[in-house]
Every structure is written in structure tokens, then in C-alpha cells.
Design a protein around this motif. Structure first.
Motif, PDB file in Angstrom:
ATOM      1  N   SER A 111       0.997  -1.100  -0.025  1.00  0.00           N
ATOM      2  CA  SER A 111       0.024  -0.007   0.151  1.00  0.00           C
ATOM      3  C   SER A 111       0.712   1.367   0.147  1.00  0.00           C
ATOM      4  CB  SER A 111      -0.779   0.096   1.109  1.00  0.00           C
ATOM      5  OG  SER A 111      -1.874  -1.018   1.280  1.00  0.00           O
ATOM      6  N   TYR A 112       1.807   1.267   0.817  1.00  0.00           N
ATOM      7  CA  TYR A 112       2.553   2.508   1.154  1.00  0.00           C
ATOM      8  C   TYR A 112       3.902   2.598   0.432  1.00  0.00           C
ATOM      9  CZ  TYR A 112      -1.053   2.884   4.602  1.00  0.00           C
ATOM     10  OH  TYR A 112      -2.416   3.211   4.804  1.00  0.00           O
ATOM     11  N   ARG A 120       4.923   1.033  15.008  1.00  0.00           N
ATOM     12  CA  ARG A 120       3.488   0.800  14.760  1.00  0.00           C
ATOM     13  C   ARG A 120       3.117  -0.603  14.553  1.00  0.00           C
ATOM     14  NH1 ARG A 120       1.689   5.714  10.969  1.00  0.00           N
ATOM     15  NH2 ARG A 120       2.539   7.381  12.517  1.00  0.00           N
ATOM     16  N   GLU A 152      13.483   4.585   9.647  1.00  0.00           N
ATOM     17  CA  GLU A 152      13.868   5.890   9.477  1.00  0.00           C
ATOM     18  C   GLU A 152      14.309   6.461  10.986  1.00  0.00           C
ATOM     19  OE1 GLU A 152      10.173   7.219   7.597  1.00  0.00           O
ATOM     20  OE2 GLU A 152      10.145   8.592   9.292  1.00  0.00           O
ATOM     21  N   LYS A 153      13.785   5.822  12.123  1.00  0.00           N
ATOM     22  CA  LYS A 153      13.876   6.366  13.372  1.00  0.00           C
ATOM     23  C   LYS A 153      15.226   5.691  14.187  1.00  0.00           C
ATOM     24  CE  LYS A 153      10.347   9.423  14.347  1.00  0.00           C
ATOM     25  NZ  LYS A 153      10.595   9.983  13.279  1.00  0.00           N
ATOM     26  N   GLN A 297       8.401   7.501  23.035  1.00  0.00           N
ATOM     27  CA  GLN A 297       8.606   8.885  22.296  1.00  0.00           C
ATOM     28  C   GLN A 297       7.399   9.331  21.763  1.00  0.00           C
ATOM     29  OE1 GLN A 297      11.832   7.306  20.272  1.00  0.00           O
ATOM     30  NE2 GLN A 297      13.002   7.151  22.064  1.00  0.00           N
TER      31      GLN A 297
ATOM     32  N   ASP B  78      -2.155   9.731  12.020  1.00  0.00           N
ATOM     33  CA  ASP B  78      -0.697   9.725  12.134  1.00  0.00           C
ATOM     34  C   ASP B  78      -0.519  10.389  13.514  1.00  0.00           C
ATOM     35  OD1 ASP B  78       1.078  10.144   9.038  1.00  0.00           O
ATOM     36  OD2 ASP B  78       0.319   8.470  10.294  1.00  0.00           O
ATOM     37  N   ASP B  83       3.958   9.107  17.378  1.00  0.00           N
ATOM     38  CA  ASP B  83       5.636   8.505  17.427  1.00  0.00           C
ATOM     39  C   ASP B  83       6.518   9.159  16.420  1.00  0.00           C
ATOM     40  OD1 ASP B  83       4.298   7.714  14.924  1.00  0.00           O
ATOM     41  OD2 ASP B  83       4.372   5.471  15.370  1.00  0.00           O
ATOM     42  N   GLY B  84       6.060  10.334  15.942  1.00  0.00           N
ATOM     43  CA  GLY B  84       7.171  11.035  15.036  1.00  0.00           C
ATOM     44  C   GLY B  84       7.132  10.531  13.623  1.00  0.00           C
ATOM     45  N   HIS B  85       6.448   9.494  13.394  1.00  0.00           N
ATOM     46  CA  HIS B  85       6.336   9.071  11.698  1.00  0.00           C
ATOM     47  C   HIS B  85       5.043   9.616  11.107  1.00  0.00           C
ATOM     48  CE1 HIS B  85       8.933   5.571  11.993  1.00  0.00           C
ATOM     49  NE2 HIS B  85       8.627   5.320  13.045  1.00  0.00           N
ATOM     50  N   HIS B  86       5.500  10.300  10.104  1.00  0.00           N
ATOM     51  CA  HIS B  86       4.462  11.105   9.173  1.00  0.00           C
ATOM     52  C   HIS B  86       4.433  10.647   7.938  1.00  0.00           C
ATOM     53  CE1 HIS B  86       4.745  14.033  12.578  1.00  0.00           C
ATOM     54  NE2 HIS B  86       5.751  14.279  12.315  1.00  0.00           N
ATOM     55  N   LYS B  90       6.075   9.962  -0.743  1.00  0.00           N
ATOM     56  CA  LYS B  90       6.190   8.565  -1.528  1.00  0.00           C
ATOM     57  C   LYS B  90       5.088   7.475  -1.286  1.00  0.00           C
ATOM     58  CE  LYS B  90       9.504   5.079  -3.097  1.00  0.00           C
ATOM     59  NZ  LYS B  90       9.018   3.787  -2.518  1.00  0.00           N
ATOM     60  N   SER B  91       4.850   7.469   0.285  1.00  0.00           N
ATOM     61  CA  SER B  91       3.888   6.654   0.824  1.00  0.00           C
ATOM     62  C   SER B  91       2.444   6.964   0.267  1.00  0.00           C
ATOM     63  CB  SER B  91       3.846   6.670   2.186  1.00  0.00           C
ATOM     64  OG  SER B  91       5.268   5.903   2.605  1.00  0.00           O
ATOM     65  N   SER B  94       2.249   6.286  -3.379  1.00  0.00           N
ATOM     66  CA  SER B  94       1.722   4.670  -3.226  1.00  0.00           C
ATOM     67  C   SER B  94       0.291   4.511  -2.924  1.00  0.00           C
ATOM     68  CB  SER B  94       2.873   4.046  -2.623  1.00  0.00           C
ATOM     69  OG  SER B  94       2.593   2.675  -2.545  1.00  0.00           O
ATOM     70  N   PRO B 121      11.667  11.332   3.773  1.00  0.00           N
ATOM     71  CA  PRO B 121      12.380  11.504   5.006  1.00  0.00           C
ATOM     72  C   PRO B 121      14.057  11.686   5.208  1.00  0.00           C
ATOM     73  CG  PRO B 121      10.995   9.770   4.917  1.00  0.00           C
ATOM     74  CD  PRO B 121      10.772   9.978   3.767  1.00  0.00           C
TER      75      PRO B 121
END
Lengths: 297, 223
Positions: A111-112, A120, A152-153, A297, B78, B83-86, B90-91, B94, B121
Motif C-alpha cells: 500500500s505505502y 507501529r 527511519e527512526k 517517544q 498519524d 510516534d514521530g512518523h509522518h 512517496k507513501s 503509493s 524522510p
């Protein structure tokens, strides 16, 4: 009269107390005994260690074959390029969970177009496992997982319990006799971040060495005969289980480097579930989680 | 779920996107047409999705709004994870491709042309296009609808060899494009907005007015 007493005695021996037959039954102390028994199942599996530095996350597992004739159980399971798990407990349950994790990762990638963020995915898994602690027709998964992932973290080590609790860890161990490995990790925790890739693997090997049973520990001439599996994931490093040659090379390296402050004998065994005689009083909670965990976090 | 192919009731016109050295820019005029009337003349067709992503939508604007609504639900999710993921461009690209393609296969198209751009990122500019058929592509220059024919050659002509546009060059190229589009596309107006997503900022700027000169109209006689 005596017969009734004997029967009652036998019945008591079968159930430690009357609140532990169903996962949907609370004890008067506010505990779910079935979930705690599931956590005890994790302690039946052989030890496994997870630790990380700034760029890599490493899993080391001790492999003990159930008999001389069979091969050892697979402890390390790759899930995706950026993530893999190490298991302790009921292998069949681990198989089901790893199938689920793989399916989720693949679906996310489809999907992404990118890898599933580790935190997650773990939350997702935790939510799935929680339903088994709340339904009368299910039982908790009897397996503990250590997840090593990179996104990425950065690198991550997560510990997932049958209670569906998950912890973001700097380093962690699970399985039988893992307390001594944990002590080793605690002692060296501050050095991990600055370690090189080789160093962090050697630390993992030293940590798991202390989980060997006493007689094997004395026989062992410094980590070169250990039956272990190592996996690494990180920056520019997809999840990889090291092959035999690489394994041997690292075992030799660990042996050469030695260790100055390893635990010389294993700590008190945390295997026995100690509520046998005192169902009423609360046992001290396992302290290992608090030491290596990271802030949310 | 089959349906007669029906023309959009409230279509919008082209969207143009260019990559420059530090980010991406997406421009679109502020018109949504109703039938033959220029009914909605103050519509922001370039939207900020999150700190790293902007999106420009063309063709049926009701479908564009539906898509943006779905995307904003995802952005809220989000936020809830904390959790800092945005969502990265690209995502998003997709995911939109999968969505639009699956709708197309169910014969229930979302009639949209989307230009999705932003910063990945690892701080690289990203620019992509996806349409109602589920065709997806990424490029340094992305155009939809009329702009594909009218302005894409213009931008490619101005594109420096062996290096990306600078910010100023990109702005000037887009200015020129919007001018040409207003001259030639009958379903357009001279007001437009530009979304900029770069390392430093993510903002929708405008509305600007294309500088046009209609003196040539005086020469147009004889009918």
C-alpha cells in the motif's frame, strides 16, 4: 470423611487457586492468572538476547536441540528486510505470530511503498494479542518475542510478552536463565551506543554465554563451542541471520576479546513460578523490564 | 457496480508541478467550473497535507475533495500514534495509486488527476503523478490535463541540463506556465496558487494573478 479431604487436596493440587481456570476470571488481588501462566511459558524456552548500537540491532539466540538426534529449534525468524524476531516459548504460537507479522509487513509495503515503521507494527501486534487475554474462547499466545528492527527512526529492540505488553528496550533478554544475561547487559549498557558492529555482536555472545547451565559453563572454554544463532539488521544491512562461517568467526572474536566483568556464576534462577504456596500475597514483579527500557517517544 | 461514464459536473483544470534543488512546487489556478460557467473562482486546488507533503488536484473537484478528506483522516491517525512518523509523499503516492487503481477496477472511478509532492524522510524532493486510471509516475516535471500539451514543453525547454531548477528559476517557469494556460485554456482564470514544499517551509502561496496582455485582441477581426 477422609476421602473428601483427600479429594479436596487433590483438587487443590490441580488448580493452584480457584481463579485461574479461565483467562476471563479476575483473582481477588486483581490478577489474571492465566496470563501470568502464559508468561511463565516463555521462561521454558532457551535464552535469547537483543541489543543495539547507534546503527544496528542484533539478536543472539541459544539453540538447544530437544534431543541428541534432532536439530535445534529455529529461534530467529526473519519477518521483512528491516525486521526479524527471536522467540522463546511455544514455537507453534510463534509461527502463527510470525506469519501475521509477515503478512502485515507485506501488505503495508504494497500500500505505502515503504517498510512498516517498527513501533507501529508492534502496536498492531500488541492489539491483536490483547484480544486473546479478554475472550473466554481464546488463550494467550504462549511465546515471548524479541524484535530487532530498523526504520527511519533508527534501530529498535522490542520485547513482546504473552500479556500483550510490549516494551521498547535498549537491550533485553528472555527465556530460561536469562537473568544472568540481563545482568551482563545492564553492566555494559552505557557502552553499547558507541560500539562498532563487531563489538555489539561480541557483547551479545558474552551475554548469552552466561545463560548456559552451570555444567556447560564450566566445560565451555570461552565461547567457541556455543550453539548459537546470530542475526543483525541496521543501516544498509537488511535482516540477516549469520551463516555457520560467520558465526564461527564471531565466536572466535568474542573468545579473543574476552570479557573483564562477566558474571562468574548465574544469578538466582527466575524460572520457578513462585506463587505455589502463597496465592494471596503478591510476588515481587519481575524487575528486568525497567532497566533496559526506553521512554515512550 | 457498473455505471455509465458520466462527465464531471464540477471539473477543474490543470495542475503543474516542478522539482527544484531544495524541494517541489505545485501550481494550479483557482477555478472550478459548473457546466459552462466559471462558478467557483476562489478555490485552493493545491493543499498542504502535512509538513512534508503537498497535493494538487484536477478534474472532478468533488472527487478531489473526497480524496483529500480520506487523506486527512490518515493524517489524524498519524497524529494519534504520536510516534514521530509522518506520511511521506512517496507513501501517499503509493497509497493513492492502489486506491485509484482498485476503484477503477471496480468500475467506480474517482475522476481525479493528482500531483503529489514533497520531501522524503532523507530530505530529497519527491514529485509524483497519479490519475483516475491508476497510472502513476514520478518525474522532475509533472503536468495534468491541458498543461501536459501546453506547458510541459515550455518547462522542459527551460530546464537546465545536469542540474535541477533553482527556486527562482522554478517560480519563473511556473509564472510563465500559468500565463500560457490562461491564454489558451478556456476553462481557466488568471488567478492561481503555488504550493511550495522544501526543507525550510511547506506553504501554499497566493493567489497570484497571471500578467497577461490582450492587446493582440484588437488585431483579431473579421468574424
Amino acid at each position: 470423611m477422609i476421602l473428601r479431604f483427600v479429594f479436596h487436596y487433590i483438587w487443590l493440587k490441580m488448580f493452584r487457586n480457584q481463579y485461574d481456570s479461565d483467562v476471563t476470571v479476575w483473582s481477588p488481588q486483581g490478577r489474571l492468572h492465566q496470563v501470568e501462566y502464559a508468561i511463565a511459558a516463555v521462561k521454558l524456552g532457551t535464552a535469547t538476547v537483543g541489543l543495539k548500537n547507534n546503527d544496528y540491532a542484533v539478536l543472539v539466540a541459544l539453540c538447544k536441540p530437544p534431543s541428541e538426534l534432532s536439530a535445534s529449534q529455529r529461534k530467529l525468524i526473519p519477518i521483512d528486510d528491516h525486521l526479524g524476531i527471536s522467540i522463546a516459548g511455544i514455537t507453534a504460537d510463534a509461527r502463527v505470530l510470525s506469519k501475521y507479522l509477515r503478512s502485515e509487513c507485506l501488505s503495508y509495503k504494497h500500500s505505502y511503498g515503504s517498510t512498516y515503521p517498527v513501533s507501529r507494527l508492534i502496536t498492531n501486534l500488541g492489539n491483536k494479542m490483547q484480544t486473546t487475554t479478554q475472550r473466554y474462547d481464546r488463550r494467550p499466545y504462549g511465546v515471548g518475542l524479541l524484535i530487532a528492527g530498523y526504520d527511519e527512526k533508527g534501530p529498535h529492540i522490542y520485547k513482546v510478552e504473552p500479556s500483550a505488553n510490549f516494551f521498547n528496550c535498549k537491550a533485553m533478554t528472555i527465556g530460561s536463565r536469562s537473568q544472568s544475561a540481563r545482568t551482563y547487559l545492564e553492566r555494559h549498557l552505557s557502552t553499547f551506543n558507541g560500539c562498532s558492529k563487531d563489538d555489539i555482536i561480541c557483547h551479545g555472545i558474552h551475554a548469552i554465554r552466561s545463560s548456559l547451565p552451570n555444567d556447560e559453563l564450566n566445560k565451555d572454554d570461552g565461547a567457541s563451542q556455543l550453539n548459537i544463532t546470530i542475526a543483525i539488521v541496521g543501516k544498509d544491512q537488511p535482516f540477516k541471520i549469520l551463516n555457520n562461517d560467520e558465526n564461527t568467526a564471531y565466536l572466535e572474536m568474542a573468545k579473543e576479546r574476552g570479557t573483564s566483568s562477566m558474571a562468574s556464576k548465574p544469578q538466582k534462577d527466575d524460572d520457578n513460578f513462585s506463587t505455589e504456596d502463597q496465592p494471596e500475597s503478591s510476588t515481587p514483579r519481575d524487575p528486568q523490564v525497567a532497566i533496559g527500557t526506553m521512554e515512550i517517544q | 457496480m457498473s455505471r455509465f461514464h458520466s462527465d464531471s459536473v464540477t471539473p477543474a483544470s490543470s495542475v503543474v508541478g516542478v522539482k527544484f534543488d531544495d524541494g517541489v512546487m505545485i501550481a494550479a489556478d483557482t477555478l472550478v467550473v459548473y457546466g459552462n460557467a466559471c462558478r467557483y473562482q476562489d478555490v485552493d486546488r493545491v493543499m498542504r497535507i502535512n509538513r512534508n507533503t503537498i497535493l494538487g488536484g484536477g478534474r472532478d473537484f468533488a472527487d478531489v475533495q473526497a480524496v483529500v478528506r480520506t487523506i486527512s483522516h490518515k493524517i489524524i491517525e498519524d497524529h494519534c500514534f504520536q510516534d514521530g512518523h509522518h506520511l511521506s509523499p512517496k507513501s501517499l503516492h503509493s497509497w493513492m495509486t492502489r486506491l485509484l487503481y482498485s476503484r477503477r477496477n471496480k468500475r467506480d472511478k474517482l475522476d481525479v488527476d493528482l500531483v503529489i509532492g514533497g520531501m522524503t524522510p532523507n530530505n530529497k524532493p519527491y514529485l509524483g503523478y497519479v490519475d483516475s486510471r491508476g497510472t502513476a509516475l514520478t518525474s522532475d516535471v509533472v503536468t495534468t490535463g491541458f498543461s501536459r500539451v501546453l506547458v510541459e514543453p515550455l518547462i522542459r525547454e527551460r530546464q537546465p541540463r545536469h542540474r535541477p531548477f533553482t527556486y527562482v528559476e522554478a517560480v519563473n517557469a511556473l509564472r510563465e506556465c500559468m500565463k500560457v494556460l490562461f491564454y489558451r485554456d478556456t476553462r481557466s482564470i488568471e488567478y492561481y496558487t503555488i504550493g511550495v514544499c522544501s526543507r525550510d517551509e511547506c506553504k501554499i502561496k497566493g493567489p497570484f494573478k497571471a500578467k497577461t496582455c490582450w492587446k493582440i485582441a484588437e488585431l483579431n477581426t473579421g468574424f
